[in-house]
Scaffold this motif. Structure first.
Motif, PDB file in Angstrom:
ATOM      1  N   ALA A 486       0.838  -1.186   0.000  1.00  0.00           N
ATOM      2  CA  ALA A 486       0.000   0.000   0.000  1.00  0.00           C
ATOM      3  C   ALA A 486       0.874   1.237   0.000  1.00  0.00           C
ATOM      4  N   PRO A 487       0.301   2.415  -0.336  1.00  0.00           N
ATOM      5  CA  PRO A 487       1.084   3.650  -0.354  1.00  0.00           C
ATOM      6  C   PRO A 487       1.802   3.868   0.968  1.00  0.00           C
ATOM      7  N   GLY A 488       3.015   4.376   0.835  1.00  0.00           N
ATOM      8  CA  GLY A 488       3.799   4.636   2.030  1.00  0.00           C
ATOM      9  C   GLY A 488       4.519   3.434   2.577  1.00  0.00           C
ATOM     10  N   GLY A 489       4.418   2.292   1.878  1.00  0.00           N
ATOM     11  CA  GLY A 489       5.112   1.098   2.300  1.00  0.00           C
ATOM     12  C   GLY A 489       4.417   0.316   3.372  1.00  0.00           C
ATOM     13  N   THR A 490       3.216   0.723   3.766  1.00  0.00           N
ATOM     14  CA  THR A 490       2.502  -0.005   4.810  1.00  0.00           C
ATOM     15  C   THR A 490       1.644  -1.078   4.198  1.00  0.00           C
ATOM     16  N   ALA A 491       1.466  -2.157   4.934  1.00  0.00           N
ATOM     17  CA  ALA A 491       0.647  -3.250   4.430  1.00  0.00           C
ATOM     18  C   ALA A 491      -0.811  -2.840   4.423  1.00  0.00           C
ATOM     19  N   PRO A 492      -1.566  -3.234   3.400  1.00  0.00           N
ATOM     20  CA  PRO A 492      -2.975  -2.875   3.352  1.00  0.00           C
ATOM     21  C   PRO A 492      -3.759  -3.615   4.419  1.00  0.00           C
ATOM     22  N   GLU A 493      -4.964  -3.117   4.684  1.00  0.00           N
ATOM     23  CA  GLU A 493      -5.822  -3.764   5.663  1.00  0.00           C
ATOM     24  C   GLU A 493      -6.223  -5.144   5.169  1.00  0.00           C
ATOM     25  N   PRO A 494      -6.408  -6.115   6.064  1.00  0.00           N
ATOM     26  CA  PRO A 494      -6.814  -7.442   5.647  1.00  0.00           C
ATOM     27  C   PRO A 494      -8.113  -7.396   4.859  1.00  0.00           C
ATOM     28  N   ALA A 495      -8.140  -8.093   3.727  1.00  0.00           N
ATOM     29  CA  ALA A 495      -9.333  -8.068   2.886  1.00  0.00           C
ATOM     30  C   ALA A 495      -9.703  -9.452   2.388  1.00  0.00           C
ATOM     31  N   VAL A 496      -9.025 -10.487   2.873  1.00  0.00           N
ATOM     32  CA  VAL A 496      -9.324 -11.835   2.421  1.00  0.00           C
ATOM     33  C   VAL A 496      -9.926 -12.623   3.566  1.00  0.00           C
ATOM     34  N   SER A 497     -10.860 -13.474   3.251  1.00  0.00           N
ATOM     35  CA  SER A 497     -11.541 -14.264   4.266  1.00  0.00           C
ATOM     36  C   SER A 497     -10.714 -15.487   4.634  1.00  0.00           C
ATOM     37  N   LEU A 498     -11.161 -16.170   5.666  1.00  0.00           N
ATOM     38  CA  LEU A 498     -10.487 -17.393   6.087  1.00  0.00           C
ATOM     39  C   LEU A 498     -10.544 -18.443   4.987  1.00  0.00           C
ATOM     40  N   ALA A 499     -11.703 -18.589   4.339  1.00  0.00           N
ATOM     41  CA  ALA A 499     -11.821 -19.559   3.258  1.00  0.00           C
ATOM     42  C   ALA A 499     -10.897 -19.205   2.094  1.00  0.00           C
ATOM     43  N   GLU A 500     -10.762 -17.905   1.800  1.00  0.00           N
ATOM     44  CA  GLU A 500      -9.863 -17.491   0.718  1.00  0.00           C
ATOM     45  C   GLU A 500      -8.413 -17.782   1.062  1.00  0.00           C
ATOM     46  N   ALA A 523      -0.401 -16.564   8.005  1.00  0.00           N
ATOM     47  CA  ALA A 523      -1.599 -15.725   7.935  1.00  0.00           C
ATOM     48  C   ALA A 523      -2.855 -16.542   8.188  1.00  0.00           C
ATOM     49  N   LEU A 524      -2.879 -17.760   7.644  1.00  0.00           N
ATOM     50  CA  LEU A 524      -4.039 -18.624   7.848  1.00  0.00           C
ATOM     51  C   LEU A 524      -4.180 -19.014   9.313  1.00  0.00           C
ATOM     52  N   SER A 525      -3.071 -19.369   9.947  1.00  0.00           N
ATOM     53  CA  SER A 525      -3.112 -19.768  11.356  1.00  0.00           C
ATOM     54  C   SER A 525      -3.590 -18.624  12.229  1.00  0.00           C
ATOM     55  N   ASP A 526      -3.092 -17.403  11.937  1.00  0.00           N
ATOM     56  CA  ASP A 526      -3.507 -16.243  12.730  1.00  0.00           C
ATOM     57  C   ASP A 526      -4.996 -15.954  12.545  1.00  0.00           C
ATOM     58  N   ARG A 527      -5.455 -16.022  11.292  1.00  0.00           N
ATOM     59  CA  ARG A 527      -6.858 -15.725  11.028  1.00  0.00           C
ATOM     60  C   ARG A 527      -7.765 -16.795  11.628  1.00  0.00           C
ATOM     61  N   ALA A 528      -7.361 -18.061  11.533  1.00  0.00           N
ATOM     62  CA  ALA A 528      -8.180 -19.148  12.075  1.00  0.00           C
ATOM     63  C   ALA A 528      -8.294 -19.051  13.594  1.00  0.00           C
ATOM     64  N   ALA A 529      -7.230 -18.569  14.240  1.00  0.00           N
ATOM     65  CA  ALA A 529      -7.261 -18.465  15.698  1.00  0.00           C
ATOM     66  C   ALA A 529      -8.205 -17.373  16.174  1.00  0.00           C
ATOM     67  N   LEU A 530      -8.475 -16.388  15.317  1.00  0.00           N
ATOM     68  CA  LEU A 530      -9.302 -15.262  15.726  1.00  0.00           C
ATOM     69  C   LEU A 530     -10.727 -15.347  15.191  1.00  0.00           C
ATOM     70  N   ASP A 531     -10.950 -16.169  14.175  1.00  0.00           N
ATOM     71  CA  ASP A 531     -12.273 -16.242  13.556  1.00  0.00           C
ATOM     72  C   ASP A 531     -13.168 -17.168  14.378  1.00  0.00           C
ATOM     73  N   THR A 532     -14.270 -16.625  14.858  1.00  0.00           N
ATOM     74  CA  THR A 532     -15.180 -17.414  15.699  1.00  0.00           C
ATOM     75  C   THR A 532     -16.425 -17.858  14.956  1.00  0.00           C
ATOM     76  N   VAL A 534     -18.373 -20.232  12.830  1.00  0.00           N
ATOM     77  CA  VAL A 534     -18.239 -21.629  12.421  1.00  0.00           C
ATOM     78  C   VAL A 534     -18.415 -21.785  10.915  1.00  0.00           C
ATOM     79  N   THR A 535     -19.280 -20.982  10.308  1.00  0.00           N
ATOM     80  CA  THR A 535     -19.486 -21.108   8.859  1.00  0.00           C
ATOM     81  C   THR A 535     -18.203 -20.775   8.102  1.00  0.00           C
ATOM     82  N   HIS A 536     -17.408 -19.832   8.619  1.00  0.00           N
ATOM     83  CA  HIS A 536     -16.118 -19.527   7.985  1.00  0.00           C
ATOM     84  C   HIS A 536     -15.175 -20.724   8.081  1.00  0.00           C
ATOM     85  N   LEU A 537     -15.155 -21.359   9.240  1.00  0.00           N
ATOM     86  CA  LEU A 537     -14.299 -22.534   9.415  1.00  0.00           C
ATOM     87  C   LEU A 537     -14.768 -23.687   8.533  1.00  0.00           C
TER      88      LEU A 537
END
Length: 807
Positions: A486-500, A523-532, A534-537
């Motif tokens: 992203a501009p300024g060298g910063t990472a963009p905000e998360p925009a992908v789902s757990l399934a993606e 990234a998947l492990s971090d997202r899975a640990a925070l996603d509550t 069940v349909t996403h899982l």
């Protein structure tokens, strides 16, 4: 000194022949052509290329681009070939791409000049008028066309963009004369002829019009094009609805109608249609007769198409469309010179295609791969890597037969893929490195670019036909995303789902991108640990389990996937009871599909029969009474640490089945889900047929609403009627329930019943009907006396539902 302006129809075969002949007669010492001047250094490559090709102008680091396509029958292309063969300087004189790409190209719309001329001649179809007065004559009356365009343009005020284009053409013409060229030939759209001849504006006025134009950095190159993209229906505005027909008119030495219909017959025979020489003879006669009746000098596309439809295709529109696709439009794909400027990523792809022995074709073809063969594995990895970059050259199909070592692809190259590669050049110089960087960016949450089939909108300033000004205009921004951070060298905000993210892991393994896999897994492990949710899982787990298998099938390391998959499965087991309770019909329908996918995925975690891990108490069969006997696996809330060592995979399956059993017994469970869970447990051996029958009987008892019972049956049957064919008890339960409904209740559940039984195969419905008929005469006769007259309406109703005609 003389200046000759040849007004043409872009992509007109008659104009192309006439331009070639006129240049040979004039023998000019300079040729000026409508096109972007920055492409002048690329003109020398033309003899080494096979049209159709296109000039591609793009802004580095941006999504702005524009195309100028050329076909073999384009007058401009023939002028280029003449100039390069005779050693005559050839220059492009249109508005430079640096200005075109910097503006939106707006302008004032004007009437269709060909339409006005055709109407004045009494034609209702401009295309047919042009064919009669130009294409079928064998020459192009340039002076007559110039006079006609002058009359049409009388009183016309060009828009800003059109005015600037014509001012730049005049500036280039003055420069050529000033350089001392004695015989200058200008090849441009007929619409522009009046602006380049006669009383012209002063150089001062033109310079003022061109002063201060916005400007960007632009790079130009040649790219292959296709006749499918040249056709106007492709969305690129080339203005040629029948490029294959025009190619034929330009290349046929004589008897174009006879040769065309012979080619149409050959195409039909390739598809298994019986077409004889006698058919071709009759088709030629019909086309010529239609042309004579309509007062045309030669049969045109309309006449030969009607002859194809009536004689060769016997009125079959499907076959007519085949001829339309194969011949009228055509599947020709051009090629560019190896010396054409390319970004390193394009050159690497060319080399990868050569090594993989994959030819580039416009016509879709099927590629069947056996991943046990090194060459096929290389091809598969290349196609998967390109898909990550948004180059959908290959689209996965459904593999025939069984086994994870089979892949089927449908290959078809599109010209815009070169633009995608150019836009992705900043990611890496090779396909592998660029795909790795794209996967890492996606794992960080970066949005992927829209694929070529998506909403990309490339401008085509050089692609109009009929002698009209080319759609004016700077290219519109495409939908391709700009890669990188992203501009300024910063990472963009998360925009992908757990399934993606789970799907991205699978794609990295398919593409053998070991360099991206650690970051994607993290990234998947971090997202899975925070996603509550069940349909996403549920949506993510199947991809993870499939990905785990690629370590064996493809030789790709997939370390760490099993731990993540089992962790996700445990969280699904914990949250599933609450997720399936008290939900709507729509939510239940979605959950049923997800549960089936997860159930199939869990089966892949289980070792095959005979594996040491599959023996022992965990593999015991259920008792004959229906529910699992004592010694069953741990319940859903049992700690995983109690699973015996070495039996992790079996324990995962057993814990999943235990969860399904517990969920199946919950109150307020949606009937559709309950029926489907009973079926899954029955197929897995966790329930005997008698146990499943008891549950079905309870669901169909008089205490349950008919709609709930119908939903339960729909979930249980799941589009497969063999259970009712082979299990007389289940068939009797359904039959008794149906015949016991009141007319009002039956009307209420009829839509659900129709949907359920319509998903059965025809042989299954027929067999069920036969079983119902037989049971009505035997088993039911033993149980009670049946009044045939009173039962007849119910029997007819059941037969109607099953789609079985009474014999």
């Amino acid at each position: 000194m003389s200046v000759t302006v040849l007004g043409v129809r872009h992509h007109g075969p008659g104009s192309a022949r006439a331009v070639r002949a006129e240049l040979a007669r004039l023998r000019p010492d300079a040729i000026l052509i409508e096109g972007p001047p920055e492409a002048d250094p690329l003109i020398a490559l033309a003899p080494e290329m096979e049209p159709p090709v296109a000039l591609l102008a793009h802004v580095p680091g941006s999504t702005r681009s524009a195309f100028w396509p050329f076909a073999l029958f384009s007058p401009e292309w023939q002028a280029i070939l003449y100039g390069t063969a005779e050693g005559v300087p050839v220059r492009f004189v249109d508005l430079p791409a640096v200005h075109t790409l910097a503006t939106d190209g707006g302008g004032t719309a004007h009437a269709d000049p060909l339409g006005e001329l055709a109407a004045a001649a009494g034609y209702d179809d401009p295309e047919r008028w042009w064919e009669d007065v130009v294409e079928h004559r064998g020459d192009t009356p340039f002076q007559t066309i110039a006079e006609a365009m002058a009359a049409v343009r009388e009183g016309h005020q060009p828009g800003p963009h059109e005015a600037r284009r014509e001012a730049h053409m005049r500036r280039c013409l003055r420069a050529a004369v000033k350089e001392g060229f004695e015989r200058v030939a200008v090849v441009c759209g007929a619409w522009h002829v009046p602006a380049l001849t006669g009383a012209l504006p002063s150089a001062t006025a033109d310079n003022a019009l061109l002063r201060g134009l916005p400007k960007v950095k632009a790079e130009l190159t040649w790219v292959p094009w296709t006749y499918g993209r040249l056709a106007s229906h492709s969305g690129y505005g080339a203005g040629v609805t029948s490029p294959g027909w025009y190619h034929h008119l330009f290349t046929a030495p004589d008897r174009p109608v006879e040769r065309w219909l012979t080619s149409a017959a050959a195409a039909l025979r390739q598809e298994g249609t019986a077409v004889s020489p006698a058919h071709v003879i009759e088709a030629v006669r019909l086309a010529e007769t239609l042309a004579a009746l309509r007062g045309r000098p030669l049969a045109g596309l309309g006449e030969v198409t009607e002859a194809v439809r009536a004689v060769l295709c016997d009125g079959d529109e499907l076959l007519v469309r085949l001829v339309q696709r194969r011949l009228v439009v055509g599947d020709r794909l051009g090629s560019v010179s190896p010396r054409t400027p390319m970004v390193p990523l394009q050159r690497d792809l060319r080399e990868q295609q050569r090594r993989a022995k994959l030819g580039v074709e416009a016509l879709e073809r099927e590629l069947d791969l056996d991943l046990r063969k090194p060459l096929d594995l290389t091809r598969s990895r290349l196609l998967h890597r390109l898909r990550l970059l948004g180059v959908e050259w290959g689209r996965p199909g459904e593999a025939r037969g069984r086994g994870t070592f089979r892949e089927v692809w449908r290959l078809a190259w599109r010209p815009e893929y070169d633009l995608v590669l150019i836009e992705s050049a900043a990611l890496g110089s090779t396909v592998e490195s660029a795909a790795t960087q794209r996967a890492r960016a996606l794992a960080r949450g970066a949005s992927a670019p829209a694929g070529p089939g998506g909403a990309a909108a490339h401008g085509s300033p050089g692609s109009a036909a009929r002698g009209l000004p080319r759609p004016g205009s700077a290219a519109r921004p495409s939908a391709h995303g700009v890669p990188g951070a992203a501009p300024g060298g910063t990472a963009p905000e998360p925009a992908v789902s757990l399934a993606e993210l789970a799907g991205l892991v699978e794609r990295c393994l398919l593409a053998d991108l070991g360099g991206a896999l650690p970051q994607v897994l993290a990234a998947l492990s971090d997202r899975a640990a925070l996603d509550t949710d069940v349909t996403h899982l549920l949506a993510a787990l199947p991809s993870m389990v499939r990905a785990q298998r690629y370590g064996d099938v493809r030789g790709t390391p997939a370390d760490g996937l099993e731990a993540i998959a089992e962790s996700m499965l445990d969280r699904i087991r914990a949250g599933l009871p609450a997720a399936v309770t008290g939900i709507s019909d729509e939510a239940a329908a979605g959950l049923v599909g997800q549960l089936e996918a997860v159930h199939a995925a869990v089966a892949l975690l289980t070792p095959p029969p005979g594996d040491p891990a599959s023996s022992g108490p965990a593999g015991e069969s259920p008792a004959d009474g229906g529910d699992r006997p004592p010694g069953s696996p741990p319940q859903p809330d049992a700690p995983d640490a109690e699973a015996p060592a070495g039996r992790g995979r079996v324990a995962a399956r057993e814990r999943w089945l235990a969860t399904l059993r517990a969920v199946c017994d919950r109150p307020r469970l949606h009937a559709l889900i309950e029926g489907r869970l009973v079926r899954l447990l029955l197929d897995a051996g966790e329930l005997t047929p008698s146990g499943a029958g008891e549950r079905m009987a309870r669901s169909m008892s008089r205490g349950n609403p008919p709609a709930r019972a119908a939903a339960w049956v729909e979930g249980f049957m799941a589009g497969k009627g063999l259970l009712l064919v082979h299990d007389s008890r289940l068939l009797t339960l359904v039959d008794d329930w149906l015949t016991g409904l009141t007319p009002e209740e039956f009307t209420g559940v009829l839509p659900l019943l129709r949907r359920t039984f319509s998903r059965f195969e025809a042989p299954e419905r027929r067999a069920i009907g036969q079983r119902v008929r037989a049971s009505g005469g035997e088993e039911e006769g033993r149980r009670r006396q049946v009044d045939e007259g009173r039962a007849a309406p119910a029997v007819r109703t059941v037969e109607m539902i099953l789609g079985v005609a009474r014999g």
